[in-house]
Design an enzyme around this catalytic site. Structure first.
Site, PDB file in Angstrom:
ATOM      1  N   TYR A 144       0.846  -1.208   0.000  1.00 38.02           N
ATOM      2  CA  TYR A 144       0.000   0.000   0.000  1.00 38.02           C
ATOM      3  C   TYR A 144       0.878   1.255   0.000  1.00 38.02           C
ATOM      4  O   TYR A 144       1.702   1.432   0.910  1.00 38.02           O
ATOM      5  CB  TYR A 144      -0.888  -0.087   1.250  1.00 38.02           C
ATOM      6  CG  TYR A 144      -1.557   1.179   1.713  1.00 38.02           C
ATOM      7  CD1 TYR A 144      -2.378   1.919   0.866  1.00 38.02           C
ATOM      8  CD2 TYR A 144      -1.387   1.635   3.030  1.00 38.02           C
ATOM      9  CE1 TYR A 144      -3.006   3.074   1.327  1.00 38.02           C
ATOM     10  CE2 TYR A 144      -2.018   2.777   3.496  1.00 38.02           C
ATOM     11  CZ  TYR A 144      -2.818   3.498   2.628  1.00 38.02           C
ATOM     12  OH  TYR A 144      -3.433   4.638   3.079  1.00 38.02           O
ATOM     13  N   ASP A 229      -1.219  -6.017   9.476  1.00 41.35           N
ATOM     14  CA  ASP A 229      -2.308  -5.078   9.200  1.00 41.35           C
ATOM     15  C   ASP A 229      -3.439  -5.896   8.577  1.00 41.35           C
ATOM     16  O   ASP A 229      -3.350  -6.319   7.427  1.00 41.35           O
ATOM     17  CB  ASP A 229      -1.798  -3.982   8.247  1.00 41.35           C
ATOM     18  CG  ASP A 229      -2.865  -2.943   7.919  1.00 41.35           C
ATOM     19  OD1 ASP A 229      -4.058  -3.242   8.076  1.00 41.35           O
ATOM     20  OD2 ASP A 229      -2.495  -1.842   7.472  1.00 41.35           O
ATOM     21  N   ILE A 231      -6.621  -5.018   8.034  1.00 40.15           N
ATOM     22  CA  ILE A 231      -7.718  -4.082   7.746  1.00 40.15           C
ATOM     23  C   ILE A 231      -8.746  -4.660   6.770  1.00 40.15           C
ATOM     24  O   ILE A 231      -9.907  -4.287   6.792  1.00 40.15           O
ATOM     25  CB  ILE A 231      -7.134  -2.738   7.239  1.00 40.15           C
ATOM     26  CG1 ILE A 231      -8.211  -1.658   7.114  1.00 40.15           C
ATOM     27  CG2 ILE A 231      -6.401  -2.885   5.930  1.00 40.15           C
ATOM     28  CD1 ILE A 231      -7.667  -0.261   6.841  1.00 40.15           C
ATOM     29  N   LYS A 271     -12.576  -0.296   5.833  1.00 35.88           N
ATOM     30  CA  LYS A 271     -12.824  -1.112   4.640  1.00 35.88           C
ATOM     31  C   LYS A 271     -14.005  -2.050   4.837  1.00 35.88           C
ATOM     32  O   LYS A 271     -14.931  -2.069   4.042  1.00 35.88           O
ATOM     33  CB  LYS A 271     -11.573  -1.940   4.300  1.00 35.88           C
ATOM     34  CG  LYS A 271     -10.280  -1.142   4.276  1.00 35.88           C
ATOM     35  CD  LYS A 271     -10.276  -0.076   3.217  1.00 35.88           C
ATOM     36  CE  LYS A 271      -9.003   0.757   3.274  1.00 35.88           C
ATOM     37  NZ  LYS A 271      -8.988   1.841   2.303  1.00 35.88           N
TER      38      LYS A 271
HETATM   39  C1  LIG Z   1      -3.359  -1.795   4.059  1.00 36.45           C
HETATM   40  C2  LIG Z   1      -3.925  -0.500   4.562  1.00 36.45           C
HETATM   41  N1  LIG Z   1      -3.593  -0.071   5.786  1.00 36.45           N
HETATM   42  C3  LIG Z   1      -4.073   1.092   6.267  1.00 36.45           C
HETATM   43  C4  LIG Z   1      -4.913   1.895   5.516  1.00 36.45           C
HETATM   44  C5  LIG Z   1      -5.436   3.147   6.119  1.00 36.45           C
HETATM   45  O1  LIG Z   1      -6.743   2.953   6.594  1.00 36.45           O
HETATM   46  P1  LIG Z   1      -7.511   3.870   7.628  1.00 36.45           P
HETATM   47  O2  LIG Z   1      -8.590   4.569   6.852  1.00 36.45           O
HETATM   48  O3  LIG Z   1      -8.100   2.946   8.644  1.00 36.45           O
HETATM   49  O4  LIG Z   1      -6.555   4.818   8.220  1.00 36.45           O
HETATM   50  C6  LIG Z   1      -5.286   1.483   4.237  1.00 36.45           C
HETATM   51  C7  LIG Z   1      -6.153   2.307   3.401  1.00 36.45           C
HETATM   52  O5  LIG Z   1      -6.278   2.152   2.205  1.00 36.45           O
HETATM   53  C8  LIG Z   1      -4.786   0.241   3.748  1.00 36.45           C
HETATM   54  O6  LIG Z   1      -5.111  -0.219   2.543  1.00 36.45           O
END
Ligand SMILES: Cc1ncc(COP(=O)(O)O)c(C=O)c1O
Length: 464
Positions: A144, A229, A231, A271
Protein backbone atom coordinates in the site's frame (compact mmCIF):
# COMPACT_ATOMS: atom_id res chain seq x y z
CA UNK A 1 10.79 32.17 9.79
CA UNK A 2 11.42 28.72 8.38
CA UNK A 3 9.42 25.64 9.30
CA UNK A 4 10.82 22.65 11.13
CA UNK A 5 12.96 20.18 9.18
CA UNK A 6 10.17 17.62 9.36
CA UNK A 7 7.58 19.99 7.94
CA UNK A 8 9.79 21.31 5.17
CA UNK A 9 11.52 18.14 4.00
CA UNK A 10 9.90 15.98 1.35
CA UNK A 11 10.23 12.63 3.13
CA UNK A 12 6.43 12.48 3.50
CA UNK A 13 6.17 9.80 0.81
CA UNK A 14 3.18 11.48 -0.79
CA UNK A 15 4.78 12.44 -4.08
CA UNK A 16 4.17 9.14 -5.85
CA UNK A 17 1.89 8.77 -8.88
CA UNK A 18 -0.64 7.16 -6.51
CA UNK A 19 -1.37 10.53 -4.89
CA UNK A 20 -0.87 12.47 -8.15
CA UNK A 21 -3.65 10.40 -9.73
CA UNK A 22 -6.02 11.43 -6.96
CA UNK A 23 -5.20 15.11 -7.59
CA UNK A 24 -5.87 14.74 -11.30
CA UNK A 25 -9.17 13.03 -10.55
CA UNK A 26 -10.20 15.89 -8.24
CA UNK A 27 -9.65 18.38 -11.09
CA UNK A 28 -11.89 16.50 -13.49
CA UNK A 29 -14.15 13.95 -11.74
CA UNK A 30 -16.49 11.83 -13.83
CA UNK A 31 -20.22 12.38 -13.49
CA UNK A 32 -22.72 10.51 -15.61
CA UNK A 33 -24.70 13.68 -16.45
CA UNK A 34 -22.55 16.67 -15.56
CA UNK A 35 -19.13 15.45 -16.67
CA UNK A 36 -19.44 12.24 -18.72
CA UNK A 37 -15.93 12.63 -20.13
CA UNK A 38 -14.35 13.10 -16.71
CA UNK A 39 -11.87 10.81 -14.98
CA UNK A 40 -13.30 7.73 -13.23
CA UNK A 41 -11.70 7.17 -9.84
CA UNK A 42 -10.38 3.59 -9.73
CA UNK A 43 -7.50 4.35 -7.40
CA UNK A 44 -9.49 4.54 -4.18
CA UNK A 45 -9.95 1.40 -2.06
CA UNK A 46 -13.34 2.31 -0.71
CA UNK A 47 -16.37 0.06 -0.20
CA UNK A 48 -19.62 1.75 -1.22
CA UNK A 49 -21.44 -1.45 -2.10
CA UNK A 50 -23.27 -1.90 1.19
CA UNK A 51 -23.98 1.67 2.13
CA UNK A 52 -27.72 1.10 1.88
CA UNK A 53 -27.49 -1.41 4.75
CA UNK A 54 -25.76 1.14 6.99
CA UNK A 55 -28.28 3.80 6.06
CA UNK A 56 -31.27 1.61 6.76
CA UNK A 57 -29.81 0.66 10.17
CA UNK A 58 -29.44 4.36 10.95
CA UNK A 59 -32.99 5.08 9.83
CA UNK A 60 -34.37 2.52 12.27
CA UNK A 61 -32.03 3.47 15.13
CA UNK A 62 -32.44 7.22 15.17
CA UNK A 63 -32.09 7.32 18.98
CA UNK A 64 -28.41 6.37 18.86
CA UNK A 65 -27.87 8.89 16.13
CA UNK A 66 -29.55 11.59 18.23
CA UNK A 67 -27.37 11.16 21.37
CA UNK A 68 -29.95 9.02 23.14
CA UNK A 69 -29.97 5.57 24.69
CA UNK A 70 -33.40 4.05 25.42
CA UNK A 71 -34.90 7.48 24.88
CA UNK A 72 -32.67 9.17 27.48
CA UNK A 73 -30.16 11.83 26.41
CA UNK A 74 -26.49 10.90 26.72
CA UNK A 75 -25.32 14.12 25.12
CA UNK A 76 -23.61 15.50 28.21
CA UNK A 77 -21.76 12.25 28.93
CA UNK A 78 -20.50 12.03 25.38
CA UNK A 79 -19.60 15.69 25.11
CA UNK A 80 -17.48 15.52 28.26
CA UNK A 81 -15.90 12.10 27.70
CA UNK A 82 -12.24 12.29 26.72
CA UNK A 83 -10.66 9.21 28.30
CA UNK A 84 -8.16 7.89 25.80
CA UNK A 85 -8.85 4.32 26.87
CA UNK A 86 -12.12 4.67 24.95
CA UNK A 87 -15.67 3.71 25.83
CA UNK A 88 -15.76 0.22 27.35
CA UNK A 89 -19.02 -0.51 25.52
CA UNK A 90 -17.42 0.31 22.22
CA UNK A 91 -14.36 -1.87 22.81
CA UNK A 92 -16.61 -4.78 23.74
CA UNK A 93 -18.75 -4.25 20.65
CA UNK A 94 -15.68 -4.06 18.42
CA UNK A 95 -14.29 -7.31 19.84
CA UNK A 96 -17.66 -9.03 19.29
CA UNK A 97 -17.86 -7.71 15.74
CA UNK A 98 -14.39 -8.97 14.85
CA UNK A 99 -15.12 -12.39 16.35
CA UNK A 100 -18.37 -12.73 14.39
CA UNK A 101 -16.72 -11.61 11.19
CA UNK A 102 -13.94 -14.15 11.60
CA UNK A 103 -16.27 -17.04 12.34
CA UNK A 104 -15.52 -16.91 16.12
CA UNK A 105 -12.11 -18.48 15.60
CA UNK A 106 -10.36 -15.89 17.74
CA UNK A 107 -11.78 -13.65 20.44
CA UNK A 108 -9.77 -10.57 21.33
CA UNK A 109 -9.48 -9.37 24.92
CA UNK A 110 -10.76 -5.74 25.07
CA UNK A 111 -8.03 -4.94 27.64
CA UNK A 112 -5.31 -5.58 25.09
CA UNK A 113 -6.81 -3.29 22.52
CA UNK A 114 -5.82 0.32 21.78
CA UNK A 115 -8.30 2.52 19.91
CA UNK A 116 -6.82 4.76 17.22
CA UNK A 117 -7.98 7.17 14.53
CA UNK A 118 -7.95 4.55 11.77
CA UNK A 119 -5.25 2.09 10.74
CA UNK A 120 -3.13 5.00 9.57
CA UNK A 121 -2.70 6.12 13.13
CA UNK A 122 -2.43 2.54 14.46
CA UNK A 123 0.43 1.72 12.09
CA UNK A 124 2.33 4.89 12.92
CA UNK A 125 1.89 4.37 16.67
CA UNK A 126 3.26 0.84 16.29
CA UNK A 127 6.31 2.18 14.48
CA UNK A 128 6.86 4.75 17.23
CA UNK A 129 6.65 1.94 19.79
CA UNK A 130 8.80 -0.62 17.96
CA UNK A 131 11.49 1.23 16.02
CA UNK A 132 13.94 4.01 16.75
CA UNK A 133 14.69 6.45 13.92
CA UNK A 134 16.87 4.66 11.39
CA UNK A 135 15.70 1.16 12.37
CA UNK A 136 13.96 -0.94 9.79
CA UNK A 137 10.87 -3.00 9.07
CA UNK A 138 10.77 -5.46 6.17
CA UNK A 139 7.68 -5.20 3.94
CA UNK A 140 6.65 -7.59 1.14
CA UNK A 141 6.17 -5.82 -2.18
CA UNK A 142 3.91 -4.72 -3.70
CA UNK A 143 2.54 -2.77 -0.72
CA UNK A 144 0.00 0.00 0.00
CA UNK A 145 1.61 3.30 -1.11
CA UNK A 146 0.45 5.10 2.04
CA UNK A 147 2.97 3.08 4.10
CA UNK A 148 5.85 5.21 2.81
CA UNK A 149 4.23 8.09 4.67
CA UNK A 150 2.54 6.30 7.57
CA UNK A 151 5.46 4.16 8.70
CA UNK A 152 8.41 6.42 7.93
CA UNK A 153 7.72 10.12 7.73
CA UNK A 154 7.25 11.22 11.34
CA UNK A 155 8.81 8.19 13.01
CA UNK A 156 12.09 8.09 11.07
CA UNK A 157 11.74 4.30 10.73
CA UNK A 158 12.85 2.75 7.43
CA UNK A 159 11.10 0.35 5.08
CA UNK A 160 13.23 -2.35 3.44
CA UNK A 161 11.31 -4.17 0.69
CA UNK A 162 10.91 -7.94 0.57
CA UNK A 163 10.84 -8.40 -3.18
CA UNK A 164 8.06 -10.76 -4.20
CA UNK A 165 7.64 -11.97 -7.75
CA UNK A 166 4.84 -12.78 -10.22
CA UNK A 167 6.43 -16.20 -10.74
CA UNK A 168 4.65 -17.50 -7.61
CA UNK A 169 1.79 -14.98 -7.46
CA UNK A 170 3.82 -12.54 -5.31
CA UNK A 171 3.91 -14.94 -2.36
CA UNK A 172 6.37 -14.37 0.46
CA UNK A 173 9.22 -16.89 0.39
CA UNK A 174 11.95 -17.76 2.82
CA UNK A 175 14.68 -16.64 0.43
CA UNK A 176 12.94 -13.28 -0.20
CA UNK A 177 12.76 -12.72 3.57
CA UNK A 178 16.42 -13.62 4.05
CA UNK A 179 17.51 -11.43 1.13
CA UNK A 180 15.64 -8.42 2.54
CA UNK A 181 17.17 -9.04 5.95
CA UNK A 182 20.67 -9.22 4.47
CA UNK A 183 20.07 -6.10 2.40
CA UNK A 184 19.04 -4.19 5.53
CA UNK A 185 22.21 -5.32 7.25
CA UNK A 186 24.32 -4.24 4.31
CA UNK A 187 22.67 -0.82 4.61
CA UNK A 188 23.55 -0.82 8.30
CA UNK A 189 19.89 -0.84 9.29
CA UNK A 190 18.85 -2.78 12.34
CA UNK A 191 15.81 -4.91 11.50
CA UNK A 192 13.08 -4.61 14.12
CA UNK A 193 10.40 -6.59 12.39
CA UNK A 194 8.34 -7.68 9.42
CA UNK A 195 5.21 -5.78 8.49
CA UNK A 196 2.59 -7.58 6.42
CA UNK A 197 -0.85 -6.67 5.13
CA UNK A 198 -3.14 -9.68 5.24
CA UNK A 199 -5.23 -9.77 3.06
CA UNK A 200 -2.88 -7.87 0.83
CA UNK A 201 -3.42 -4.42 -0.55
CA UNK A 202 -2.80 -4.29 -3.56
CA UNK A 203 -2.87 -8.03 -4.41
CA UNK A 204 -6.32 -8.86 -3.05
CA UNK A 205 -5.07 -12.21 -1.73
CA UNK A 206 -5.02 -13.76 1.73
CA UNK A 207 -1.74 -15.10 3.07
CA UNK A 208 -1.54 -18.89 3.10
CA UNK A 209 -0.82 -20.85 6.27
CA UNK A 210 2.57 -21.73 4.80
CA UNK A 211 3.46 -18.09 4.31
CA UNK A 212 2.32 -17.24 7.83
CA UNK A 213 4.35 -20.11 9.27
CA UNK A 214 7.40 -18.93 7.35
CA UNK A 215 6.90 -15.46 8.71
CA UNK A 216 6.50 -16.77 12.24
CA UNK A 217 9.65 -18.93 11.99
CA UNK A 218 11.58 -15.99 10.61
CA UNK A 219 10.45 -13.66 13.44
CA UNK A 220 11.30 -16.31 16.06
CA UNK A 221 14.75 -17.01 14.58
CA UNK A 222 15.70 -13.38 14.09
CA UNK A 223 14.13 -12.23 17.34
CA UNK A 224 12.04 -9.54 15.63
CA UNK A 225 8.45 -8.28 15.72
CA UNK A 226 5.56 -9.05 13.39
CA UNK A 227 3.00 -6.39 12.57
CA UNK A 228 -0.02 -7.71 10.71
CA UNK A 229 -2.31 -5.08 9.20
CA UNK A 230 -5.59 -6.99 8.93
CA UNK A 231 -7.72 -4.08 7.75
CA UNK A 232 -9.27 -6.21 4.96
CA UNK A 233 -9.91 -9.32 7.10
CA UNK A 234 -13.69 -8.95 6.69
CA UNK A 235 -13.38 -8.21 2.99
CA UNK A 236 -12.74 -11.81 1.96
CA UNK A 237 -15.35 -13.13 -0.47
CA UNK A 238 -13.91 -16.38 -1.78
CA UNK A 239 -11.84 -19.30 -0.54
CA UNK A 240 -9.28 -19.78 0.87
CA UNK A 241 -10.39 -18.34 4.19
CA UNK A 242 -8.55 -15.57 5.96
CA UNK A 243 -6.09 -16.75 8.62
CA UNK A 244 -5.04 -14.18 11.20
CA UNK A 245 -1.53 -14.18 12.59
CA UNK A 246 -3.28 -14.59 15.98
CA UNK A 247 -4.58 -17.98 14.80
CA UNK A 248 -1.06 -19.05 13.90
CA UNK A 249 0.07 -18.24 17.45
CA UNK A 250 -2.70 -20.36 18.94
CA UNK A 251 -2.49 -23.13 16.31
CA UNK A 252 1.22 -23.56 17.06
CA UNK A 253 0.65 -23.16 20.81
CA UNK A 254 3.04 -20.23 21.01
CA UNK A 255 1.11 -18.36 23.71
CA UNK A 256 3.95 -18.86 26.20
CA UNK A 257 6.72 -18.25 23.69
CA UNK A 258 8.41 -14.80 23.62
CA UNK A 259 7.09 -14.28 20.13
CA UNK A 260 3.58 -13.82 21.53
CA UNK A 261 4.68 -10.44 22.89
CA UNK A 262 6.13 -9.52 19.50
CA UNK A 263 3.00 -10.07 17.41
CA UNK A 264 0.86 -6.96 16.89
CA UNK A 265 -2.34 -6.71 14.89
CA UNK A 266 -3.89 -3.66 13.27
CA UNK A 267 -7.53 -3.34 12.29
CA UNK A 268 -9.98 -0.63 11.24
CA UNK A 269 -13.60 -0.20 10.15
CA UNK A 270 -12.58 1.80 7.07
CA UNK A 271 -12.82 -1.11 4.64
CA UNK A 272 -14.97 -3.90 6.10
CA UNK A 273 -17.72 -1.53 7.20
CA UNK A 274 -16.97 1.16 4.61
CA UNK A 275 -16.51 3.93 7.17
CA UNK A 276 -13.13 5.57 6.44
CA UNK A 277 -14.47 9.00 7.40
CA UNK A 278 -15.30 7.82 10.94
CA UNK A 279 -11.60 7.18 11.64
CA UNK A 280 -11.99 4.01 13.68
CA UNK A 281 -8.97 1.77 14.08
CA UNK A 282 -7.19 -0.32 16.66
CA UNK A 283 -4.01 -2.07 17.71
CA UNK A 284 -4.16 -5.48 19.36
CA UNK A 285 -1.15 -6.84 21.21
CA UNK A 286 -0.26 -9.25 24.00
CA UNK A 287 2.63 -6.99 24.96
CA UNK A 288 1.47 -5.08 28.03
CA UNK A 289 4.21 -2.45 27.86
CA UNK A 290 3.40 -1.76 24.25
CA UNK A 291 -0.34 -1.54 24.96
CA UNK A 292 0.35 0.99 27.74
CA UNK A 293 2.63 3.15 25.60
CA UNK A 294 0.35 2.95 22.55
CA UNK A 295 -2.67 3.91 24.66
CA UNK A 296 -0.87 7.07 25.78
CA UNK A 297 0.14 7.84 22.20
CA UNK A 298 -3.44 7.33 21.05
CA UNK A 299 -4.38 10.55 22.83
CA UNK A 300 -2.94 12.35 19.78
CA UNK A 301 -5.62 10.85 17.55
CA UNK A 302 -8.71 9.66 19.37
CA UNK A 303 -12.00 8.42 17.99
CA UNK A 304 -14.71 10.87 19.03
CA UNK A 305 -17.01 9.58 21.76
CA UNK A 306 -19.98 10.35 19.49
CA UNK A 307 -18.65 7.90 16.90
CA UNK A 308 -17.88 5.28 19.56
CA UNK A 309 -21.39 5.62 20.96
CA UNK A 310 -23.09 5.22 17.61
CA UNK A 311 -20.95 2.29 16.50
CA UNK A 312 -21.16 0.43 19.80
CA UNK A 313 -24.91 0.15 19.20
CA UNK A 314 -24.52 -0.77 15.56
CA UNK A 315 -21.91 -3.46 16.20
CA UNK A 316 -23.84 -4.96 19.10
CA UNK A 317 -26.78 -5.52 16.77
CA UNK A 318 -26.00 -9.16 15.91
CA UNK A 319 -28.76 -9.44 13.34
CA UNK A 320 -27.53 -6.38 11.49
CA UNK A 321 -23.90 -7.53 11.65
CA UNK A 322 -24.61 -11.04 10.36
CA UNK A 323 -26.76 -9.75 7.53
CA UNK A 324 -24.19 -7.09 6.63
CA UNK A 325 -21.35 -9.61 6.48
CA UNK A 326 -23.36 -12.01 4.32
CA UNK A 327 -24.74 -9.44 1.86
CA UNK A 328 -21.52 -7.44 1.61
CA UNK A 329 -19.53 -10.57 0.79
CA UNK A 330 -21.93 -11.54 -2.01
CA UNK A 331 -21.90 -8.06 -3.51
CA UNK A 332 -18.11 -7.83 -3.42
CA UNK A 333 -17.70 -11.19 -5.12
CA UNK A 334 -20.15 -10.21 -7.86
CA UNK A 335 -18.39 -6.90 -8.43
CA UNK A 336 -14.96 -8.46 -8.59
CA UNK A 337 -16.18 -11.12 -11.03
CA UNK A 338 -17.64 -8.39 -13.19
CA UNK A 339 -14.32 -6.59 -13.39
CA UNK A 340 -12.26 -9.72 -13.98
CA UNK A 341 -14.63 -10.85 -16.77
CA UNK A 342 -14.49 -7.40 -18.39
CA UNK A 343 -10.71 -7.50 -18.44
CA UNK A 344 -10.64 -11.08 -19.64
CA UNK A 345 -12.80 -10.11 -22.63
CA UNK A 346 -10.09 -7.73 -23.82
CA UNK A 347 -7.20 -10.08 -23.12
CA UNK A 348 -6.11 -8.59 -19.79
CA UNK A 349 -5.54 -10.94 -16.90
CA UNK A 350 -5.87 -10.29 -13.19
CA UNK A 351 -4.01 -12.05 -10.42
CA UNK A 352 -6.29 -14.71 -8.94
CA UNK A 353 -7.70 -13.07 -5.82
CA UNK A 354 -10.23 -13.68 -3.07
CA UNK A 355 -10.27 -10.46 -1.04
CA UNK A 356 -9.95 -6.68 -1.03
CA UNK A 357 -11.58 -3.90 -2.98
CA UNK A 358 -9.34 -4.09 -6.06
CA UNK A 359 -7.76 -6.34 -8.65
CA UNK A 360 -4.06 -6.62 -9.35
CA UNK A 361 -4.05 -6.32 -13.11
CA UNK A 362 -1.38 -7.53 -15.49
CA UNK A 363 -0.87 -5.00 -18.31
CA UNK A 364 2.66 -6.02 -19.15
CA UNK A 365 1.69 -6.80 -22.73
CA UNK A 366 0.51 -3.20 -23.16
CA UNK A 367 3.90 -1.73 -22.30
CA UNK A 368 6.08 -0.33 -25.07
CA UNK A 369 9.08 -1.76 -23.23
CA UNK A 370 9.59 -3.78 -20.07
CA UNK A 371 10.59 -0.74 -18.00
CA UNK A 372 9.15 1.48 -15.30
CA UNK A 373 9.33 4.44 -17.72
CA UNK A 374 7.01 2.54 -20.06
CA UNK A 375 4.72 1.73 -17.12
CA UNK A 376 4.51 5.44 -16.30
CA UNK A 377 3.81 6.22 -19.94
CA UNK A 378 0.93 3.71 -19.93
CA UNK A 379 -0.37 5.02 -16.60
CA UNK A 380 -0.47 8.59 -17.97
CA UNK A 381 -2.22 7.47 -21.12
CA UNK A 382 -4.88 5.62 -19.13
CA UNK A 383 -5.32 8.64 -16.82
CA UNK A 384 -5.40 11.48 -19.35
CA UNK A 385 -6.65 9.82 -22.54
CA UNK A 386 -8.78 6.92 -21.36
CA UNK A 387 -9.98 8.82 -18.28
CA UNK A 388 -9.33 6.24 -15.57
CA UNK A 389 -7.30 6.82 -12.44
CA UNK A 390 -5.64 3.49 -11.71
CA UNK A 391 -2.59 2.91 -9.53
CA UNK A 392 0.72 1.97 -11.11
CA UNK A 393 2.55 -0.97 -9.58
CA UNK A 394 5.66 1.16 -9.15
CA UNK A 395 3.77 3.32 -6.61
CA UNK A 396 3.30 0.08 -4.63
CA UNK A 397 7.04 -0.67 -5.03
CA UNK A 398 6.34 -3.67 -7.24
CA UNK A 399 9.66 -4.90 -8.59
CA UNK A 400 8.18 -5.80 -12.01
CA UNK A 401 6.79 -3.13 -14.35
CA UNK A 402 3.36 -3.46 -15.94
CA UNK A 403 1.10 -4.26 -12.98
CA UNK A 404 -1.72 -1.96 -11.87
CA UNK A 405 -4.10 -1.90 -8.92
CA UNK A 406 -7.66 -1.19 -10.05
CA UNK A 407 -10.48 -0.64 -7.54
CA UNK A 408 -14.02 -1.88 -8.14
CA UNK A 409 -16.11 -1.08 -5.06
CA UNK A 410 -16.04 2.73 -4.85
CA UNK A 411 -18.50 3.34 -7.71
CA UNK A 412 -21.88 2.26 -9.04
CA UNK A 413 -22.22 -0.72 -11.35
CA UNK A 414 -23.10 1.71 -14.14
CA UNK A 415 -19.88 3.65 -13.67
CA UNK A 416 -17.89 0.42 -13.66
CA UNK A 417 -19.54 -0.48 -16.98
CA UNK A 418 -18.47 2.89 -18.42
CA UNK A 419 -14.93 2.24 -17.18
CA UNK A 420 -14.88 -1.20 -18.79
CA UNK A 421 -16.19 0.27 -22.07
CA UNK A 422 -13.35 2.78 -22.03
CA UNK A 423 -10.81 0.00 -21.45
CA UNK A 424 -12.31 -2.02 -24.30
CA UNK A 425 -12.10 0.96 -26.65
CA UNK A 426 -8.53 1.66 -25.58
CA UNK A 427 -7.28 -1.89 -26.03
CA UNK A 428 -9.36 -2.37 -29.20
CA UNK A 429 -8.10 0.73 -31.00
CA UNK A 430 -4.38 1.34 -30.94
CA UNK A 431 -4.47 -0.14 -27.50
CA UNK A 432 -0.82 0.07 -26.75
CA UNK A 433 1.34 2.84 -25.56
CA UNK A 434 4.17 4.48 -27.44
CA UNK A 435 2.84 5.36 -30.94
CA UNK A 436 3.05 3.13 -33.98
CA UNK A 437 5.66 0.76 -32.59
CA UNK A 438 3.04 -0.79 -30.39
CA UNK A 439 0.89 -2.23 -33.16
CA UNK A 440 3.67 -4.53 -34.15
CA UNK A 441 3.85 -5.74 -30.59
CA UNK A 442 0.22 -6.87 -30.60
CA UNK A 443 1.11 -9.58 -33.11
CA UNK A 444 4.65 -10.30 -31.99
CA UNK A 445 4.34 -10.83 -28.24
CA UNK A 446 7.60 -10.42 -26.44
CA UNK A 447 9.06 -13.46 -24.76
CA UNK A 448 9.13 -11.98 -21.28
CA UNK A 449 5.34 -11.84 -21.12
CA UNK A 450 5.07 -15.59 -21.42
CA UNK A 451 8.08 -16.25 -19.27
CA UNK A 452 6.51 -14.39 -16.36
CA UNK A 453 2.89 -15.30 -16.92
CA UNK A 454 2.57 -18.26 -14.57
CA UNK A 455 1.53 -16.17 -11.58
CA UNK A 456 -2.05 -17.34 -11.18
CA UNK A 457 -1.49 -21.06 -10.97
CA UNK A 458 -1.95 -21.13 -7.19
CA UNK A 459 1.44 -22.66 -6.49
CA UNK A 460 2.87 -22.44 -3.03
CA UNK A 461 6.34 -20.96 -2.57
CA UNK A 462 8.97 -23.44 -3.60
CA UNK A 463 11.65 -22.53 -1.16
CA UNK A 464 10.03 -22.98 2.22
C1 LIG B 1 -3.36 -1.80 4.06
C2 LIG B 1 -3.92 -0.50 4.56
N1 LIG B 1 -3.59 -0.07 5.79
C3 LIG B 1 -4.07 1.09 6.27
C4 LIG B 1 -4.91 1.89 5.52
C5 LIG B 1 -5.44 3.15 6.12
O1 LIG B 1 -6.74 2.95 6.59
P1 LIG B 1 -7.51 3.87 7.63
O2 LIG B 1 -8.59 4.57 6.85
O3 LIG B 1 -8.10 2.95 8.64
O4 LIG B 1 -6.56 4.82 8.22
C6 LIG B 1 -5.29 1.48 4.24
C7 LIG B 1 -6.15 2.31 3.40
O5 LIG B 1 -6.28 2.15 2.20
C8 LIG B 1 -4.79 0.24 3.75
O6 LIG B 1 -5.11 -0.22 2.54
Amino acid sequence: MSLSRKASCDSHGQDSSYFLGWQEYEKNPYHQLHNPKGIIQMGLAENQLSFDLLESWLASNSDEFGFKTNGVSVFKELALFQDYHGLAAFKNALVEFIATMRGNKIKFDPNKLVLTAGSTSANEILMFCLANPGEAFLLPTPYYPGFDRDLQWRTGAKIVPIHCSSINGFRVTKSALEQAYNRAQMLNLKVKGVFVTNPSNPLGTTMSRNELNLLMDFAINKNVHIVSDEIYSGTVFDSPNFISIAEVVSHRKLEDNNINGRVHIVYSLSKDLGLPGFRVGMIYSNNETLVNAATKMSSFGLISSQTQHLLSHMLFDKQFVCNYIHVNEKRLRKRKDMMVAGFRDVGIRCLKSNAGLFCWVDMRHLLSAYTFEAEKELWKKVLYEVGLNISAGSSCHCSEPGWFRICFANMSEKTLSVAMQRIRAFVGSSGKCGNGRSNQRSTVKTKWVFKLASYDDDREPEDR
